[in-house]
Write a protein that holds these residues in place. Structure first.
Motif, mmCIF file in Angstrom:
data_model
loop_
_atom_site.group_PDB
_atom_site.id
_atom_site.type_symbol
_atom_site.label_atom_id
_atom_site.label_comp_id
_atom_site.label_asym_id
_atom_site.label_seq_id
_atom_site.Cartn_x
_atom_site.Cartn_y
_atom_site.Cartn_z
ATOM 1 N N PRO A 4 -1.852 -3.257 1.643
ATOM 2 C CA PRO A 4 -1.710 -4.170 0.507
ATOM 3 C C PRO A 4 -2.985 -4.250 -0.322
ATOM 4 C CG PRO A 4 -2.148 -5.425 2.488
ATOM 5 C CD PRO A 4 -2.029 -3.989 2.914
ATOM 6 N N SER A 5 -2.824 -4.716 -1.572
ATOM 7 C CA SER A 5 -3.956 -4.880 -2.473
ATOM 8 C C SER A 5 -3.748 -6.154 -3.286
ATOM 9 C CB SER A 5 -4.078 -3.660 -3.395
ATOM 10 O OG SER A 5 -2.914 -3.526 -4.179
ATOM 11 N N ARG A 36 5.849 1.702 -7.727
ATOM 12 C CA ARG A 36 5.968 0.418 -8.400
ATOM 13 C C ARG A 36 5.346 -0.667 -7.525
ATOM 14 N NH1 ARG A 36 6.937 3.467 -11.823
ATOM 15 N NH2 ARG A 36 8.694 3.544 -13.278
ATOM 16 N N VAL A 37 4.661 -1.613 -8.174
ATOM 17 C CA VAL A 37 3.972 -2.679 -7.451
ATOM 18 C C VAL A 37 4.882 -3.896 -7.319
ATOM 19 C CG1 VAL A 37 1.993 -4.243 -7.444
ATOM 20 C CG2 VAL A 37 1.734 -1.883 -8.262
ATOM 21 N N PHE A 38 4.957 -4.438 -6.107
ATOM 22 C CA PHE A 38 5.739 -5.646 -5.850
ATOM 23 C C PHE A 38 4.912 -6.619 -5.009
ATOM 24 C CE2 PHE A 38 8.881 -2.301 -6.473
ATOM 25 C CZ PHE A 38 9.691 -2.875 -7.438
ATOM 26 N N ASP A 53 -9.532 -0.296 -0.861
ATOM 27 C CA ASP A 53 -10.320 -0.657 -2.037
ATOM 28 C C ASP A 53 -11.344 0.417 -2.358
ATOM 29 O OD1 ASP A 53 -8.955 -3.091 -2.222
ATOM 30 O OD2 ASP A 53 -10.315 -4.031 -0.796
ATOM 31 N N LEU A 54 -11.977 0.949 -1.312
ATOM 32 C CA LEU A 54 -12.985 1.988 -1.512
ATOM 33 C C LEU A 54 -12.379 3.219 -2.174
ATOM 34 C CD1 LEU A 54 -16.007 2.750 -0.777
ATOM 35 C CD2 LEU A 54 -14.999 3.988 1.154
ATOM 36 N N ILE A 55 -11.277 3.708 -1.627
ATOM 37 C CA ILE A 55 -10.649 4.914 -2.149
ATOM 38 C C ILE A 55 -10.162 4.700 -3.580
ATOM 39 C CG2 ILE A 55 -8.652 6.442 -1.898
ATOM 40 C CD1 ILE A 55 -8.955 6.168 1.122
ATOM 41 N N GLU A 56 -9.565 3.539 -3.842
ATOM 42 C CA GLU A 56 -8.989 3.310 -5.168
ATOM 43 C C GLU A 56 -10.075 3.188 -6.236
ATOM 44 O OE1 GLU A 56 -6.073 0.179 -5.136
ATOM 45 O OE2 GLU A 56 -4.549 1.614 -4.454
ATOM 46 N N ILE A 57 -11.181 2.516 -5.922
ATOM 47 C CA ILE A 57 -12.232 2.399 -6.933
ATOM 48 C C ILE A 57 -12.914 3.754 -7.147
ATOM 49 C CG2 ILE A 57 -14.072 1.664 -5.367
ATOM 50 C CD1 ILE A 57 -13.480 0.508 -8.996
ATOM 51 N N LEU A 78 -1.112 -9.495 6.919
ATOM 52 C CA LEU A 78 -1.278 -10.909 7.246
ATOM 53 C C LEU A 78 -2.440 -11.553 6.510
ATOM 54 C CD1 LEU A 78 -0.748 -10.709 11.124
ATOM 55 C CD2 LEU A 78 0.943 -11.323 9.376
ATOM 56 N N GLY A 79 -3.205 -10.771 5.748
ATOM 57 C CA GLY A 79 -4.409 -11.289 5.106
ATOM 58 C C GLY A 79 -4.173 -11.799 3.699
ATOM 59 N N ALA A 80 -5.229 -11.748 2.916
ATOM 60 C CA ALA A 80 -5.232 -12.353 1.583
ATOM 61 C C ALA A 80 -4.686 -11.432 0.493
ATOM 62 C CB ALA A 80 -6.653 -12.770 1.224
#
Length: 350
Positions: free
Chosen positions: A231-232, A187-189, A78-82, A146-148
């Protein structure tokens, strides 16, 4: 007002400081982006702008020509992407800002922990509308999934037959993606399921004539290695009462969500698939599914908008094309008069 993040000692953070003559332009565009993305933001006493979205906080401050972005997140991804998103936006204002350096760069490995290499070990047709790919990862890597967070970018060479070149984090703390002949397809899946006992992840890929990912899924070889970026994203529909809808691209996320909801959750789902051969078992005992079929000309948006809300404070969750998501969003705000917090109408394709 947005709530402050708690337990910041468990978070990762980064700061970018830079000089720019028109900091007001940056602030204005930042506010505009927040409004477009429906992100809650507030102006603090020092005139800085703060956004808190889930487990991530972004703060922009300006004093004269001195500007700074401060990011706090729970995960490196999340840090890198933002940071990358902000840098790309700033570069559109002034190309010189594309060289912005973030403070986390010194602590980031060349190979980021948000990249996982996976081996394809199985392919199976699910009805007539999906290919299910089963991917094997290492016992260490499987715990990431395994997370959210339920979505991954599948990375593979954009040119068939080439060996993959994977992304790295550069000296500025930003993702450096391969270019030219080494450019990757991204591609996002939705992750359909995770089996920790076997270290496997399953992806259901919608089969249609227009997509390169569909052609790839039909011809990919057992034993091929791909990259997973993530994952994101978040889980699918949630709440004590829900109205859910979507087409074939959203069915994997919806069915996974229905199988993880608490037994006290009530509601219904309206799902569009090709024909009766695409109907899958309902993983929920308390959420009824109404299946619609393209083969008989059913209208997903019309049926979904005619379906009663299961409760006044129920959440509405919908995912399909950009046009359909927009129509449902307008209907939810207008005819149903729902609060924004109750509505998730997502674009899965355009």
């Amino acid at each position: 007002m947005a709530e402050k993040l708690t337990n910041k000692s468990t978070h990762v953070s980064s700061i970018a400081r830079f000089s720019f003559e028109r900091c007001d332009i940056i602030k204005s565009l930042f506010e505009q982006r927040c409004n477009e993305e429906e992100l809650p933001f507030e102006t603090l006493e020092d005139d800085s702008l703060r956004v808190i979205d889930g487990d991530m906080e972004v703060r922009f401050t300006a004093c004269g020509q001195d500007c700074a972005f401060h990011i706090v997140a729970t995960r490196q991804l999340d840090l890198i992407e933002i940071c990358s998103t902000i840098t790309e936006g700033l570069a559109q204002i002034d190309p010189s800002l594309s060289k912005l350096s973030w403070s986390h760069a010194a602590d980031t490995l060349d190979s980021p922990d948000c990249l996982t290499l996976a081996t394809i070990i199985e392919r199976e047709a699910i009805g007539c509308s999906w290919w299910r790919l089963v991917l094997e990862v290492s016992p260490v890597e499987i715990t990431k999934f395994l997370g959210a967070h339920w979505h991954v970018q599948v990375l593979r060479p954009g040119r068939p037959g080439r060996d993959p070149v994977w992304p790295v984090v550069n000296a500025h703390g930003l993702v450096e993606w391969p270019t030219g002949q080494n450019e990757l397809s991204r591609r996002v899946f939705t992750i359909r399921s995770v089996d920790q006992s076997k270290n496997t992840i399953s992806l259901d890929i919608y089969r249609h004539d227009r997509g390169s990912s569909c052609r790839w899924a039909e011809t990919v070889l057992i034993g091929d290695v791909i990259g997973l970026w993530g994952p994101s994203g978040r889980r699918g529909p949630e709440g004590h009462s829900i109205l859910v809808g979507g087409d074939e691209t959203a069915v994997p996320a919806i069915l996974r969500a229905l199988g993880t909801l608490p037994p006290t959750t009530t509601g219904c789902a309206v799902l569009m698939v090709g024909d009766e051969g695409d109907v899958q078992p309902n993983p929920s005992n308390q959420i009824a599914i109404k299946w619609l079929f393209r083969a008989r000309g059913d209208d997903l948006v019309a049926v979904f908008c005619e379906t009663p809300m299961p409760a006044p404070d129920a959440n509405l969750w919908f995912a399909a094309s950009q046009e359909q998501a927009r129509a449902v969003r307008e209907h939810a705000r207008g005819d149903r008069a729902l609060e924004r917090s109750q509505i998730k109408a997502l674009t899965y394709w355009s």
